[in-house]
Design a protein around this motif. Structure first.
Motif, PDB file in Angstrom:
ATOM      1  N   UNK A  77       0.843  -1.208   0.000  1.00 14.34           N
ATOM      2  CA  UNK A  77       0.000   0.000   0.000  1.00 14.34           C
ATOM      3  C   UNK A  77       0.877   1.257   0.000  1.00 14.34           C
ATOM      4  N   UNK A  78       0.321   2.405  -0.439  1.00 14.85           N
ATOM      5  CA  UNK A  78       1.114   3.634  -0.482  1.00 14.85           C
ATOM      6  C   UNK A  78       1.602   4.055   0.905  1.00 14.85           C
ATOM      7  N   UNK A  79       2.694   4.795   0.919  1.00 14.68           N
ATOM      8  CA  UNK A  79       3.234   5.359   2.164  1.00 14.68           C
ATOM      9  C   UNK A  79       3.006   6.866   2.138  1.00 14.68           C
ATOM     10  N   UNK A  80       2.403   7.375   3.225  1.00 15.85           N
ATOM     11  CA  UNK A  80       2.108   8.803   3.351  1.00 15.85           C
ATOM     12  C   UNK A  80       3.008   9.418   4.419  1.00 15.85           C
ATOM     13  N   UNK A  81       3.448  10.638   4.157  1.00 14.24           N
ATOM     14  CA  UNK A  81       4.345  11.364   5.067  1.00 14.24           C
ATOM     15  C   UNK A  81       3.587  12.562   5.635  1.00 14.24           C
ATOM     16  N   UNK A  82       3.168  12.444   6.895  1.00 12.74           N
ATOM     17  CA  UNK A  82       2.290  13.404   7.557  1.00 12.74           C
ATOM     18  C   UNK A  82       3.136  14.288   8.471  1.00 12.74           C
ATOM     19  N   UNK A  83       3.426  15.516   8.037  1.00 14.36           N
ATOM     20  CA  UNK A  83       4.432  16.310   8.745  1.00 14.36           C
ATOM     21  C   UNK A  83       3.998  17.759   8.937  1.00 14.36           C
ATOM     22  N   UNK A  84       4.796  18.459   9.740  1.00 16.85           N
ATOM     23  CA  UNK A  84       4.550  19.874  10.009  1.00 16.85           C
ATOM     24  C   UNK A  84       4.973  20.768   8.855  1.00 16.85           C
TER      25      UNK A  84
END
Length: 337
Positions: free
Chosen positions: A132-139
């Motif tokens: 599955x896709x990888x998401x980068x949840x950042x500031x």
């Protein structure tokens, strides 16, 4: 010393460039060493529809942060160090466990201070069967040089674009350079990963799913609507048609716990704006603003006074059961269904 440890030996993984030897157990602004510390992993249904789709987003919450937002809802893990260290094998098992339970993606929350280690562990997870896709949840407060380590690993970028006001970012995030840093990082994300959205079906229902691309989030601060207007000005010029915009009206005062010194710092910092919920009049102004900008792809939350979604990472279920299904917790490890 391997390449990953070498990158932590005189740390410059975020724009603060602390220069401390995290490989030797020393810590800088993020308060974290070289090893990966995690607080929680869950199927999260409160993210944007393109991310949650049917199965929810497989969120993994890191401990530590490159910012010190005085209103942070995740302050227990971002600022107070809550969490436990995990090995490469535990991390891979966590990712594969989320995938097995139906996660639409692996969503790494606040990992900017651990990019070298996460790049290594995520690559291992992909080699071990993560599809599955990888998401980068950042500031959004991260350097382009560090983000390059994630090229070809991360599929979806979920940066905040908090403010273009350097005075506000100094008072609220302890980072006066936040606007210029975030602009560079977001430009890189948008330009490095074209939008890819697919139509998917399940049990007769049809939904859109993001496979790659960028969703840029902006949290509206009560009483600071003009700051939001300036942020949208920049996003219109820079990202319209190339990324999704997510305008969030969910700002909620947090019932903080901590030392008297910490609470005094928060109280002083929060004087920079009106520490309350967004009100109906501001909501009307925001909706008119959205119409005037006419973004190609924008999400906007319905106004709500519900504060039950605020997390408590002491609990195995940090969120409400409506919002999330726990899969791993720092006190208990993997949670059986």
């Amino acid at each position: 010393m391997n390449r990953t440890s070498e990158l932590y030996s005189a740390c410059s993984q975020c724009p603060r460039n602390c220069g401390c030897n995290r490989s030797a157990g020393k810590t800088g602004f993020c308060r974290e060493g070289e090893e990966l510390k995690i607080a929680s992993a869950c199927l999260h249904f409160g993210e944007e529809p393109l991310i949650t789709v049917f199965g929810g987003s497989g969120t993994i919450f890191m401990s530590g942060c490159t910012l010190r937002c005085s209103f942070c809802q995740n302050y227990q893990i971002s600022q107070q160090g809550m969490g436990s260290i995990v090995s490469r094998e535990e991390f891979v098992s966590m990712c594969l466990g989320l995938q097995e339970k139906g996660a639409e993606n692996i969503n790494i929350v606040t990992g900017s201070h651990q990019i070298p280690r996460l790049a290594e562990f995520l690559s291992e997870a992909k080699s071990s069967g993560l599809k599955i896709p990888i998401a980068w949840n950042s500031s959004g407060y991260e350097s382009v040089e560090s983000l390059e380590l994630l090229r070809g690993i991360v599929d979806i970028w979920l940066p905040d674009f908090k403010t273009v006001n350097s005075i506000m970012s100094r008072e609220l995030f302890a980072a006066e350079d936040y606007p210029s840093v975030a602009k560079k990082a977001i430009r890189w994300m948008v330009n490095s990963t074209p939008m890819g959205i697919a139509e998917v079906k399940k049990n007769g229902e049809t939904s859109e799913k993001m496979l790659q691309g960028t969703i840029i989030r902006h949290l509206v601060l009560p009483g600071r609507i003009d700051d939001t207007r300036l942020a949208l000005d920049w996003l219109k010029r820079t990202a319209d048609g190339k990324a999704c915009i997510s305008l969030m009206s969910q700002y909620t005062p947090v019932p903080f716990e901590g030392s008297s010194e910490e609470l005094q710092w928060r109280e002083k910092s929060l004087e920079s704006f009106q520490n309350r919920l967004v009100n109906p009049e501001e909501d009307r102004v925001l909706r008119d603003m959205i119409d005037s900008y006419d973004f190609e792809y924008l999400f906007y939350q319905d106004l709500s006074d519900d504060t039950s979604w605020l997390p408590d990472f002491n609990k195995i279920q940090p969120f409400s059961f409506e919002l999330a299904k726990p899969v791993w917790h720092w006190k208990n490890g993997m949670i059986s269904s």
